[in-house]
Scaffold this motif. Structure first.
Motif, short mmCIF file in Angstrom:
data_model
loop_
_atom_site.label_atom_id
_atom_site.label_comp_id
_atom_site.label_asym_id
_atom_site.label_seq_id
_atom_site.Cartn_x
_atom_site.Cartn_y
_atom_site.Cartn_z
N SER C 78 0.86 -1.17 0.00
CA SER C 78 0.00 0.00 0.00
C SER C 78 0.90 1.23 0.00
O SER C 78 2.08 1.14 0.32
CB SER C 78 -0.92 -0.01 1.22
OG SER C 78 -1.74 1.14 1.21
N SER C 79 0.33 2.35 -0.30
CA SER C 79 1.05 3.59 -0.64
C SER C 79 2.45 3.80 -0.05
O SER C 79 3.41 3.91 -0.82
CB SER C 79 0.15 4.78 -0.30
OG SER C 79 -1.12 4.59 -0.90
N SER C 83 6.02 3.48 -2.14
CA SER C 83 7.08 4.49 -2.24
C SER C 83 8.44 3.84 -2.06
O SER C 83 9.38 4.13 -2.80
CB SER C 83 6.89 5.56 -1.15
OG SER C 83 5.71 6.29 -1.39
N ASN C 103 -0.94 -2.20 -5.71
CA ASN C 103 -0.97 -1.09 -4.76
C ASN C 103 -2.40 -0.87 -4.28
O ASN C 103 -3.24 -0.37 -5.02
CB ASN C 103 -0.42 0.19 -5.40
CG ASN C 103 -0.42 1.37 -4.42
OD1 ASN C 103 -0.76 1.23 -3.24
ND2 ASN C 103 -0.02 2.54 -4.90
N MET C 105 -4.06 1.43 -2.46
CA MET C 105 -3.76 2.79 -1.99
C MET C 105 -4.47 3.12 -0.67
O MET C 105 -5.57 2.66 -0.41
CB MET C 105 -4.22 3.82 -3.03
CG MET C 105 -3.38 3.89 -4.26
SD MET C 105 -4.00 5.19 -5.36
CE MET C 105 -5.41 4.39 -6.12
N ASP C 120 -2.11 8.22 -5.25
CA ASP C 120 -0.89 7.66 -5.85
C ASP C 120 -0.98 7.60 -7.37
O ASP C 120 -0.20 6.89 -8.01
CB ASP C 120 -0.62 6.25 -5.31
CG ASP C 120 -0.47 6.21 -3.81
OD1 ASP C 120 -0.44 7.29 -3.19
OD2 ASP C 120 -0.37 5.10 -3.25
N GLN C 123 2.18 8.87 -8.98
CA GLN C 123 3.27 7.92 -8.74
C GLN C 123 3.14 6.70 -9.64
O GLN C 123 4.12 6.20 -10.17
CB GLN C 123 3.24 7.50 -7.26
CG GLN C 123 4.40 6.64 -6.83
CD GLN C 123 4.11 5.94 -5.51
OE1 GLN C 123 3.11 5.26 -5.36
NE2 GLN C 123 5.00 6.13 -4.57
N ASP C 169 -7.77 0.30 -3.88
CA ASP C 169 -7.67 0.81 -2.51
C ASP C 169 -8.37 -0.16 -1.57
O ASP C 169 -8.88 -1.19 -2.00
CB ASP C 169 -8.28 2.21 -2.42
CG ASP C 169 -9.73 2.24 -2.90
OD1 ASP C 169 -10.51 1.34 -2.50
OD2 ASP C 169 -10.08 3.13 -3.70
#
Lengths: 255, 77, 350
Positions: C78-79, C83, C103, C105, C120, C123, C169
């Motif tokens: 997840s977010s 990263s 992902n 989010m 995101d 990204q 999500d």
């Protein structure tokens, strides 16, 4: 190998470039011990006859061109991530022989977590750890392994442990864990030590073939260029000073 | 006939001199020759003293040396 | 096809296993915990490798290794975890390795929270890590669609040797819906990988690398990537349209917001408002052309997102001034009700 002098009849070749090395010339600086270590890895691969099933993980740093110097399959890893990449390959294809070749900036700084956890899981891989106490390729900056008082481009007055901490003893740390099988520290500054280092590397690969788990060979190495020494002075420096901070020998050997 | 011969691959030699220092018999020295990278390369200064022990090959960081040894009379090694 | 009631995270995991997933590497993070747990239970039973890594950084590099070795590999996070994976994703993209990254989010930036969010998008679709690269980004709006897109992600990733991302999500991840699971893939149908590092037997050595010190060489590698990206942009845009034929106002929304926007369209239609939905399924390649065509005849293109307006930029690039492009967004994990969005729609429609 182009021969400049014809060898008369009656002579046999007793030493030369191993088959696992390509014809590409090393890009290491003159006198750098990397070249010896790279050759010893190739000799081990030759001796075990595993060239066709070996995958190397090339590091970031002075050995970044390792895939060009050697004849086996290679994966180029990000700085410090070699042990994680090796884990992925070995778990996907356990029949392959997987080794990483990393410097001390790579393995002992940015890759500390990946190294410790691969060791702790007992990943069945071989790690060659070339420790010259400095970041060679980027310009001679302080590494976690730099000796107290040693001048580098980022410790121009010498490493002060009160500011920068102490030399990180990766092999001693790893030897405390239950996961690893074989942790040893060697050097290559003279012929007898090279012979011992050769045996250690061979053993680290043989362990993997026998499914014994994680083996790491740390090799105290020189960086004549960034140490501002001749290759001869650099070798003596390892023998006389570096080995005092990093004693040679096996730190863990589970039979 | 010396016991050993060291063949120097001129283009691989970087003239670091580690082999010269390591040779137990003082066989090797710098030649007057330079390779295309500008390194002054090593040669056998005293070929008659070479035993083919290969210590020079072991310490050479550039795998520039190939070592040959005379076969014992009456058989192979 | 087998129809079962499943949570989104579990449906994604099961679909991945049925897609021939061999290696899955993870690090725990909410709201995708069920995915990790499902893999831990199921993947080893079915001949795969499950490994919980010491970090997201390690997990993505394990994916890099397994993908280099030529097997179908995946990670999920997840977010904040995504990263951390960006370094590895950039290497994977340049090394031309297929893999799937999920992902789920959550609200950000920073630690944020675990509620549904769409912050995101940049990204995921604009690179994320360093260098000029793209991921194929697929955004499901329902649980069955998530399962379907997982299979597509593996197939497209293999076809183009470009990493693919499932972007959803916690709403999609944790809700339960009936799912038609894909049939297990025939291993013989997974494309061969002659470039993989499997040992140099009977061939020259294979090298997986993202590196060339020579500018000309690195430019060639980049141009090859860009050529693939242009091909993907031509072939692979996917989207869904709902009631767009006569719509004066088009709502553009994806994922969870796309799902809510569908209800908004139905509510609007009951009130005789000519409202339609344009829902991008591939966020990259973004379906610019079909949206542009809609903008030729619609009066308003309203973007609705769980962000401060990230996809909105792509919408405006698609519309290029052909129609007004207002925006409505929610932040911090707040999910607006259909009624709230209908109010927004009514500002411009009718």
């Amino acid at each position: 190998m182009p021969v400049e002098t014809a060898v008369p009849a009656g002579y046999i070749r007793v030493f030369g470039k191993p088959k696992a090395l390509s014809d590409v010339k090393y890009t290491y600086c003159p006198g750098c011990h990397h070249g010896i270590v790279t050759r010893l890895v190739a000799e081990a691969i030759d001796e075990l006859g595993i060239l066709e099933r070996t995958v190397g993980i090339a590091p970031v740093g002075c050995a970044v061109f390792l895939d060009r110097f050697m004849n086996c399959d290679f994966v180029q890893a990000a700085h410090g991530r070699a042990c994680a990449v090796a884990t992925g390959i070995k778990r996907a294809r356990p029949e392959l022989v997987v080794f990483t070749y990393q410097g001390d900036g790579d393995l002992a700084a940015i890759g500390t977590a990946e190294t410790i956890h691969a060791a702790n899981r007992g990943e069945n891989i071989t790690v060659i750890f070339v420790n010259n106490g400095i970041y060679g390729m980027t310009g001679g900056e302080m590494a976690p392994t730099t000796l107290p008082g040693q001048r580098t481009t980022t410790t121009p007055w010498g490493r002060d442990p009160r500011l920068h901490g102490y030399p990180l003893k990766i092999s001693e740390m790893l030897a405390q864990l239950d996961g690893p099988t074989y942790i040893t520290r060697q050097a290559v500054f003279d012929y007898p030590h090279i012979v011992r280092a050769r045996q250690a590397i061979l053993k680290a690969f043989r362990n993997q073939l026998e499914g014994k788990g994680f083996s790491l060979v740390e090799i105290l190495s020189t960086c004549p260029t960034n140490w501002r020494m001749s290759p001869q002075e650099a070798g003596r420096w390892v023998a006389e000073h570096v080995t005092k901070h990093y004693p040679l020998g096996d730190l863990k050997d589970v039979r | 006939m010396p016991k050993g011969i060291v063949i120097v691959e001129k283009e691989r030699c970087k003239g670091c001199g580690l082999c010269i220092e390591a040779c137990p018999f003082g066989v090797l020295g710098f030649s007057s020759d330079y390779n295309s990278s500008g390194y002054r390369v090593v040669h056998m200064e005293h070929p008659e003293k070479c035993t083919g022990c290969a210590v020079c090959g072991y310490v050479c960081p550039d795998v520039a040396l190939e070592i040959y040894r005379r076969e014992p009379v009456g058989g192979t090694v | 096809m087998s129809r079962v009631l499943m949570r989104g995270n579990e449906a994604i995991a099961e679909a991945a296993i049925r897609s021939g997933l061999k290696c899955y590497f993870c690090y725990p993070i909410t709201p995708q915990g069920e995915l990790v747990e499902y893999m831990a239970r199921e993947l080893p039973k079915r001949g795969g490798v499950f490994l919980q890594a010491e970090s997201e950084v390690a997990a993505i590099n394990m994916v890099y290794g397994a993908a280099a070795a030529g097997v179908r590999a995946m990670t999920s996070s997840s977010s904040p975890g995504i990263s951390l994976k960006q370094e590895g994703i950039s290497y994977i993209a340049m090394a031309r390795l297929p893999c799937v990254i999920v992902n789920m989010m959550r609200g950000g930036p920073g630690l944020g929270n675990i509620a549904p969010a769409q912050g995101d998008y940049f990204q995921a679709t604009k690179g994320g890590g360093h260098g000029d690269y793209r991921l194929i980004v697929l955004a499901p709006s329902t649980v069955p669609e998530a399962a379907e897109l997982v299979r597509l992600a593996f197939d497209l990733s293999d076809k183009y040797r470009v990493p693919a991302m499932i972007l959803a999500d916690g709403m999609i991840g944790q809700m339960m819906e009936p799912v038609e699971l894909p049939e297990p893939v025939d291993p013989g149908k997974i494309p061969p990988r002659p470039w993989a590092v499997t040992g140099a037997r009977g061939r020259g050595k294979n090298v997986i690398s993202s590196f060339d010190l020579e500018p000309e060489g690195l430019r060639e590698m980049n141009l090859a990537l860009q050529a693939i990206y242009r091909e993907i942009e031509r072939n692979e845009p996917r989207w869904e349209e709902v009631e767009t034929r006569d719509a004066d106002l088009i709502v553009v929304a994806y994922g969870t917001m796309g799902r809510i926007a569908r209800s908004v369209v139905h509510m609007a239609r009951k009130e005789k408002l000519r409202v339609g939905l344009f829902r991008p399924i591939t966020l990259w390649p973004f379906p610019y052309e079909p949206l542009r065509e809609l903008a030729e005849r619609a009066e308003v293109i309203l973007t609705v997102e769980l962000s401060a307006g990230q996809m909105w930029e792509d919408v405006r690039l698609a519309v290029e001034g052909r129609a007004p492009t207002p925006f409505f967004g929610e932040l911090g994990g707040v999910v607006p009700s259909p009624k709230r969005i209908l109010e927004e729609v009514k500002k411009y429609a009718g």
